[in-house]
Design an enzyme around this catalytic site. Sequence first.
Site, PDB file in Angstrom:
ATOM      1  N   ARG A  72       7.389 -10.455  -0.524  1.00  0.00           N
ATOM      2  CA  ARG A  72       7.089 -11.292   0.637  1.00  0.00           C
ATOM      3  C   ARG A  72       7.162 -12.758   0.243  1.00  0.00           C
ATOM      4  NH1 ARG A  72       2.372 -11.273   1.481  1.00  0.00           N
ATOM      5  NH2 ARG A  72       1.630  -9.771  -0.051  1.00  0.00           N
ATOM      6  N   TYR A 200      13.959  -7.662   2.405  1.00  0.00           N
ATOM      7  CA  TYR A 200      12.907  -7.032   1.619  1.00  0.00           C
ATOM      8  C   TYR A 200      11.685  -6.593   2.447  1.00  0.00           C
ATOM      9  CZ  TYR A 200       9.111  -5.890  -1.261  1.00  0.00           C
ATOM     10  OH  TYR A 200       8.069  -5.185  -1.770  1.00  0.00           O
ATOM     11  N   LYS A 209       3.369  -5.665   8.113  1.00  0.00           N
ATOM     12  CA  LYS A 209       2.487  -6.830   8.019  1.00  0.00           C
ATOM     13  C   LYS A 209       2.634  -7.731   9.251  1.00  0.00           C
ATOM     14  CE  LYS A 209       0.438  -5.527   4.383  1.00  0.00           C
ATOM     15  NZ  LYS A 209       0.995  -5.169   3.167  1.00  0.00           N
ATOM     16  N   HIS A 229      -6.328  -5.231   6.503  1.00  0.00           N
ATOM     17  CA  HIS A 229      -5.495  -4.815   5.355  1.00  0.00           C
ATOM     18  C   HIS A 229      -6.322  -3.828   4.518  1.00  0.00           C
ATOM     19  CE1 HIS A 229      -2.888  -6.269   1.687  1.00  0.00           C
ATOM     20  NE2 HIS A 229      -2.400  -5.181   2.228  1.00  0.00           N
ATOM     21  N   SER A 251      -2.872  -7.394  -1.950  1.00  0.00           N
ATOM     22  CA  SER A 251      -1.640  -6.683  -2.290  1.00  0.00           C
ATOM     23  C   SER A 251      -1.603  -6.359  -3.778  1.00  0.00           C
ATOM     24  CB  SER A 251      -0.442  -7.552  -1.926  1.00  0.00           C
ATOM     25  OG  SER A 251      -0.497  -7.852  -0.551  1.00  0.00           O
ATOM     26  N   CYS A 253      -3.490  -4.449  -5.527  1.00  0.00           N
ATOM     27  CA  CYS A 253      -4.804  -4.419  -6.174  1.00  0.00           C
ATOM     28  C   CYS A 253      -5.472  -3.059  -6.026  1.00  0.00           C
ATOM     29  CB  CYS A 253      -5.704  -5.515  -5.629  1.00  0.00           C
ATOM     30  SG  CYS A 253      -5.166  -7.147  -6.164  1.00  0.00           S
ATOM     31  N   ASP A 280      -2.888   1.238   3.596  1.00  0.00           N
ATOM     32  CA  ASP A 280      -2.591  -0.198   3.661  1.00  0.00           C
ATOM     33  C   ASP A 280      -3.178  -0.916   4.879  1.00  0.00           C
ATOM     34  OD1 ASP A 280      -1.182  -2.335   2.244  1.00  0.00           O
ATOM     35  OD2 ASP A 280       0.167  -2.419   3.953  1.00  0.00           O
ATOM     36  N   ARG A 372       9.290  -0.573  -5.149  1.00  0.00           N
ATOM     37  CA  ARG A 372       8.477   0.209  -4.198  1.00  0.00           C
ATOM     38  C   ARG A 372       9.115   1.543  -3.877  1.00  0.00           C
ATOM     39  NH1 ARG A 372       3.595  -2.371  -1.833  1.00  0.00           N
ATOM     40  NH2 ARG A 372       3.581  -4.374  -2.911  1.00  0.00           N
TER      41      ARG A 372
HETATM   42  P1  GTP Z   1       0.074  -3.105  -1.670  1.00  0.00           P
HETATM   43  O1  GTP Z   1       0.980  -1.963  -1.341  1.00  0.00           O
HETATM   44  O2  GTP Z   1       0.822  -4.299  -2.219  1.00  0.00           O
HETATM   45  O3  GTP Z   1      -0.814  -3.503  -0.550  1.00  0.00           O
HETATM   46  O4  GTP Z   1      -0.799  -2.658  -2.968  1.00  0.00           O
HETATM   47  P2  GTP Z   1      -2.051  -1.683  -3.160  1.00  0.00           P
HETATM   48  O5  GTP Z   1      -3.314  -2.436  -2.893  1.00  0.00           O
HETATM   49  O6  GTP Z   1      -1.845  -0.408  -2.440  1.00  0.00           O
HETATM   50  O7  GTP Z   1      -2.036  -1.435  -4.756  1.00  0.00           O
HETATM   51  P3  GTP Z   1      -1.680  -0.116  -5.596  1.00  0.00           P
HETATM   52  O8  GTP Z   1      -2.651   0.992  -5.368  1.00  0.00           O
HETATM   53  O9  GTP Z   1      -0.245   0.181  -5.420  1.00  0.00           O
HETATM   54  O10 GTP Z   1      -1.924  -0.645  -7.090  1.00  0.00           O
HETATM   55  C1  GTP Z   1      -1.250  -1.766  -7.600  1.00  0.00           C
HETATM   56  C2  GTP Z   1      -1.367  -1.824  -9.095  1.00  0.00           C
HETATM   57  O11 GTP Z   1      -2.740  -1.797  -9.501  1.00  0.00           O
HETATM   58  C3  GTP Z   1      -0.691  -0.630  -9.775  1.00  0.00           C
HETATM   59  O12 GTP Z   1       0.071  -1.099 -10.856  1.00  0.00           O
HETATM   60  C4  GTP Z   1      -1.848   0.209 -10.253  1.00  0.00           C
HETATM   61  O13 GTP Z   1      -1.509   0.916 -11.403  1.00  0.00           O
HETATM   62  C5  GTP Z   1      -2.971  -0.795 -10.482  1.00  0.00           C
HETATM   63  N1  GTP Z   1      -4.306  -0.183 -10.233  1.00  0.00           N
HETATM   64  C6  GTP Z   1      -4.687   0.508  -9.132  1.00  0.00           C
HETATM   65  N2  GTP Z   1      -5.961   0.972  -9.252  1.00  0.00           N
HETATM   66  C7  GTP Z   1      -6.403   0.553 -10.466  1.00  0.00           C
HETATM   67  C8  GTP Z   1      -7.643   0.699 -11.171  1.00  0.00           C
HETATM   68  O14 GTP Z   1      -8.607   1.319 -10.710  1.00  0.00           O
HETATM   69  N3  GTP Z   1      -7.729   0.092 -12.393  1.00  0.00           N
HETATM   70  C9  GTP Z   1      -6.675  -0.600 -12.935  1.00  0.00           C
HETATM   71  N4  GTP Z   1      -6.844  -1.159 -14.127  1.00  0.00           N
HETATM   72  N5  GTP Z   1      -5.478  -0.752 -12.296  1.00  0.00           N
HETATM   73  C10 GTP Z   1      -5.346  -0.188 -11.079  1.00  0.00           C
HETATM   74  C1  SPV Z   2       1.697  -5.930   0.460  1.00  0.00           C
HETATM   75  O1  SPV Z   2       2.296  -6.843  -0.129  1.00  0.00           O
HETATM   76  O2  SPV Z   2       0.483  -6.000   0.758  1.00  0.00           O
HETATM   77  C2  SPV Z   2       2.422  -4.683   0.790  1.00  0.00           C
HETATM   78  C3  SPV Z   2       3.873  -4.654   0.611  1.00  0.00           C
HETATM   79  O3  SPV Z   2       1.801  -3.741   1.257  1.00  0.00           O
HETATM   80  S1  SPV Z   2       4.696  -5.479   1.894  1.00  0.00           S
HETATM   81  O4  SPV Z   2       5.056  -4.480   2.913  1.00  0.00           O
HETATM   82  O5  SPV Z   2       5.889  -6.070   1.312  1.00  0.00           O
HETATM   83  O6  SPV Z   2       3.832  -6.460   2.495  1.00  0.00           O
HETATM   84 MN    MN Z   3      -0.437  -4.180   1.446  1.00  0.00          MN
END
Ligand code: GTP
Ligand code: SPV
Ligand code: MN
Length: 592
Positions: A72, A200, A209, A229, A251, A253, A280, A372
Amino acid sequence: MSNLTKNTKLNAWLDEMIALTNPANVVLIDGTDEQAEALRAEACASGELFKLNQEKLPGCYLHRTAVNDVARVENRTFICTTKKEDAGPTNNWMSPKECYDKLTPLFRNSYAGKTMYVIPYSMGVVGSPFAKNGIELTDSIYVVLNMLIMTRVGTAVLDAMGTDGDFIKGLHARATMDENNRYICHFPEDNTIWSVNSGYGGNVLLGKKCFALRIASYLGRNEGWMAEHMLILGIENPEGEVKYVAAAFPSACGKTNLAMLIPPALYAKKGYKVWCVGDDIAWIRKGPDGRLWAANPENGFFGVAPGTNAKSNPNALASTRANTIFTNVVLNEDDNTVWWEGLGEAPENALDWKGQPWNKDSGVKGAHPNSRFTAPAVNCPCISSEFENPAGVPISAIVFGGRRAKLAPLVYQSRSWNHGVFVGSIMASETTAAAAGAVGVVRRDPMAMLPFCGYNMADYWQHWIDIGAGLDEDKAPKIFNVNWFRKDDDGNFLWPGFGDNMRVLEWIIKRCEGKVDAEETAIGFVPKAEDINLEGIEDEVSEDQLKEILSVDNSLWEDEAKGIEEFYAKFGDRLPKALSDELNTLKANLEK
Ligand code: GTP
Ligand code: SPV
Ligand code: MN
């Protein structure tokens, strides 16, 4: 006037957009497998998609974006309201007229020689009272195929719109892909989204979003509900009762990971289960029973690939084994499958995310950090039985969280709804690869909505306060903050995270049920160390280490309070008084 559909407003808008973009032809996406299959074949022929090993990954494809178009673009994302104050100090703003004038030439003739795809989609279960309809116009088959996974698409949506139903008007064009003319613009007063010069994810899948957060947050404020979110998960106890939690993390996290959590063996043995309702986005409203109900308006997962593996998130991995589109991952040329950092043994013969030969020993990452997968929700082994319930699920707890190497303890609970809104409003997190720009810089990201709030953030906080004021105290969700990312002085994570986050969820649920005590600190209620179950991870987390992650360092928080004060000052007198009161309480608590 075109009569592509039965909806007169849609036909009129299509005429206008066709005249602007000048496509060679117009194709209505009907949601049938036959049409989708023909589009996949066309995309493979043009190189837009690569067909993966259909025995190992049936229905799966790989796509590579342009190298300058991988996340983004927050600095090119605009909220276009008549009055600048309505967008607020945390959004980029243009007046609607200025923005339409600037973008019109970029769209003019941008579809020349190409096909305009007309995608009717529903956020939420088609035709349900809480669903909202959108139309996305695009020149990209990749966008069409992603929207088919992420949303509910097809003629059923047009039927639900009827002859004069409203819809969110989304116009997307890859145009010239000029990054200096890339714009993601929202016109909340016109229910319109214009996105140009990107291909993207979050920039171009306009249901996600752009609509389900930026436009929907604005609609929600006006209509008395909230677009957040947030992931939504259900925790089933051994008696078969399910309690639901909604959690907002910025994002990349950890939302997808928490949403699909597999409980540690000791919990699984007792009969605990976790169900995923969404990973999400949550649309939240007060239900007839006076509680807050949350529904996931999406139909798939657009998840971060790196780090996803059979140990960290087996449910996410399983979700990607069929009918999935991978974007910017490594192609394993030995068997035409995919790979990314963290998946396991790296392939010998491979192409990196840019399509260049890649050597696993080169020290260079093969997959883009923001690569992704786009996977259908039905693929998820732990998808909730309530996933298709249009009203969603009743929420017991709201959880905020971010990446903080220091400061924020593993978990703490707010003292009240308004204090909880304060806790959400002061969230800060280290930036990630999900957005273009520097990674690892701590920034304020209230409710994980900094890049996604479609109006003035101060008004958004007031909306949160108003929603809480409309709930009986015993029905309002309890509000918590978590931090899985606290580090020691050598930079190692202090908490194992992933499945072990169940141990924190257990404490959260017990607090909601009034079954466990807590320690009151300056910032809120923190668990007593003995109340976080460490059985099975005693080797990884010592008692002392747990005490350290749960500790609240008042001197660090005094600095934090100054940062919060500076941040709040940006909002002037629009800042809700309830929040400045909470900040004063925090400062007074720290002085005690
Ligand atoms: P968006 O799709 O961008 O909104 O991201 P999201 O909030 O769904 O994050 P996602 O669960 O995909 O995790 C993102 C990164 O954080 C990955 O590389 C995970 O491996 C890492 N991660 C997730 N949960 C944990 C955790 O409990 N501990 C640690 N150390 N890393 C984590
Ligand atoms: C984020 O960045 O929080 C996502 C991926 O979930 S995107 O759809 O690119 O915003
Ligand atoms: Mn997201």
